[in-house]
Design a protein around this motif. Structure first.
Motif, mmCIF file in Angstrom:
data_model
loop_
_atom_site.group_PDB
_atom_site.id
_atom_site.type_symbol
_atom_site.label_atom_id
_atom_site.label_comp_id
_atom_site.label_asym_id
_atom_site.label_seq_id
_atom_site.Cartn_x
_atom_site.Cartn_y
_atom_site.Cartn_z
ATOM 1 N N LEU A 185 72.957 21.221 53.002
ATOM 2 C CA LEU A 185 72.535 19.938 52.626
ATOM 3 C C LEU A 185 71.027 19.598 52.795
ATOM 4 N N GLY A 186 70.565 20.342 53.938
ATOM 5 C CA GLY A 186 69.240 19.867 54.530
ATOM 6 C C GLY A 186 68.219 20.544 53.292
ATOM 7 N N MET A 187 68.560 21.745 53.035
ATOM 8 C CA MET A 187 67.766 22.425 52.003
ATOM 9 C C MET A 187 67.832 21.690 50.567
ATOM 10 N N SER A 188 68.885 21.068 50.221
ATOM 11 C CA SER A 188 69.123 20.728 48.825
ATOM 12 C C SER A 188 68.524 19.281 48.309
ATOM 13 N N VAL A 189 67.391 18.684 49.031
ATOM 14 C CA VAL A 189 66.414 17.940 48.598
ATOM 15 C C VAL A 189 65.252 18.082 48.451
ATOM 16 N N PRO A 190 64.360 17.542 47.932
ATOM 17 C CA PRO A 190 62.897 18.023 47.730
ATOM 18 C C PRO A 190 62.103 17.718 49.013
ATOM 19 N N GLY A 191 61.336 18.635 49.505
ATOM 20 C CA GLY A 191 60.870 18.567 50.700
ATOM 21 C C GLY A 191 61.658 18.670 52.007
ATOM 22 N N GLN A 192 62.975 19.035 51.667
ATOM 23 C CA GLN A 192 63.934 19.258 52.787
ATOM 24 C C GLN A 192 64.227 17.990 53.646
ATOM 25 N N ASP A 193 65.353 17.842 54.179
ATOM 26 C CA ASP A 193 65.945 16.956 55.249
ATOM 27 C C ASP A 193 65.689 17.669 56.564
ATOM 28 N N LEU A 194 64.824 17.426 57.316
ATOM 29 C CA LEU A 194 64.747 18.281 58.638
ATOM 30 C C LEU A 194 65.755 17.689 59.520
ATOM 31 N N ALA A 195 66.315 16.484 59.482
ATOM 32 C CA ALA A 195 67.346 15.768 60.167
ATOM 33 C C ALA A 195 68.485 16.782 60.095
ATOM 34 N N LEU A 196 69.102 17.107 58.885
ATOM 35 C CA LEU A 196 70.296 17.527 58.489
ATOM 36 C C LEU A 196 69.914 19.199 59.161
ATOM 37 N N LEU A 197 68.775 19.809 58.655
ATOM 38 C CA LEU A 197 68.555 21.252 59.206
ATOM 39 C C LEU A 197 68.527 21.195 60.782
ATOM 40 N N GLY A 198 68.237 20.106 61.642
ATOM 41 C CA GLY A 198 68.390 20.203 62.916
ATOM 42 C C GLY A 198 69.825 20.200 63.502
ATOM 43 N N VAL A 199 70.691 19.314 62.606
ATOM 44 C CA VAL A 199 72.087 19.527 63.105
ATOM 45 C C VAL A 199 72.610 20.694 62.716
ATOM 46 N N GLY A 200 72.401 21.341 61.790
ATOM 47 C CA GLY A 200 72.792 22.717 61.233
ATOM 48 C C GLY A 200 72.365 23.999 62.242
#
Length: 249
Positions: free
Chosen positions: A94-109
């Motif tokens: 999900l974090g990689m699925s938006v433009p510019g990436q969602d660093l919060a979701l990447l952090g959770v993952g």
């Protein structure tokens, strides 16, 4: 029927499921509130990780001292551990699925996937974990590595943001055409995206995707007559473009 449903609900409240339930609640909160305080805190997680790196090293030493070596008679991963891995992988995708990436979701993952092995090793030492062997099914050993490998393969060989946009394009196009026809573009949820900074511009419409990027806004734009000469837009096909704003630091 009611009895079975009640029993299943009670099982989810057992201590072994509290970890995955906490991760699921955290993931839901970050997705549902992309502009909230919790989301902002997790966006800064990489900075926090650098600051607390010495504490993490101490934690690794403590876990290593707690575990009995060599590791023998390991119990198979339970449903809670596998569910935690699945949630961590989902957060990364999900974090990689938006433009510019969602660093919060990447952090959770990343936090979930990094923390789970240590929690699982500690669980091996608890007497409540059960006899050696653990839950039935040797296939359980392969689930976590396969999930992580599939996630790595997806984000390295494919573009999750492009795949998500392809699925959402019809709904986004309907929204953009309605905005152009009505002369009004309002922030709202469309096809799973929280649209912010919506505006009509240059015979088109553009918006930022809430939660994307850390130092700059990122979003999409719809120009039926082609992108304007000024500004930087990356064509995505079917009159859609990706854009990024100036850095916010």
């Amino acid at each position: 029927m009611i009895t079975n449903g009640t029993a299943a609900l009670r099982r989810l409240t057992f201590p072994g499921y509290r970890g995955p339930l906490l991760v699921a609640a955290l993931l839901t909160a970050v997705v549902a509130l992309p502009g909230g305080r919790l989301h902002n805190e997790f966006t800064l997680l990489p900075v926090y990780m650098m600051l607390i790196f010495p504490l993490l090293l101490i934690g690794v030493v403590v876990v290593g001292a707690t575990v009995s070596w060599p590791l023998t008679g390991l119990r198979r991963p339970g449903a809670s551990a596998l569910l935690g891995v699945a949630l961590g992988c989902s957060a990364v995708l999900l974090g990689m699925s938006v433009p510019g990436q969602d660093l919060a979701l990447l952090g959770v993952g990343v936090l979930t996937l990094v923390g789970l092995p240590f929690a699982w090793l500690l669980w091996q030492q608890w007497s409540v974990a059960g006899p050696a062997g653990g839950p039935a099914g040797r296939w359980r050993w392969a689930v976590a590595p396969l999930l992580v490998a599939a996630t790595v393969l997806t984000v390295t060989q494919y573009d999750p943001a492009e795949a998500r946009l392809a699925l959402a394009r019809p709904a986004l196009t309907d929204w953009a055409e309605h905005a152009l026809a009505s002369g009004e573009a309002r922030p709202e949820w469309v096809a799973g995206y929280r649209l912010t900074e919506t505006e009509l511009t240059d015979s088109g419409v553009k918006f930022a995707v809430a939660g994307s990027g850390m130092f700059a806004h990122h979003g999409y734009a719809y120009f039926p007559s082609g992108a304007p000469a000024h500004g930087y837009y990356t064509p995505l096909g079917n009159d859609w473009y990706e854009w990024s704003g100036p850095d916010r630091f």
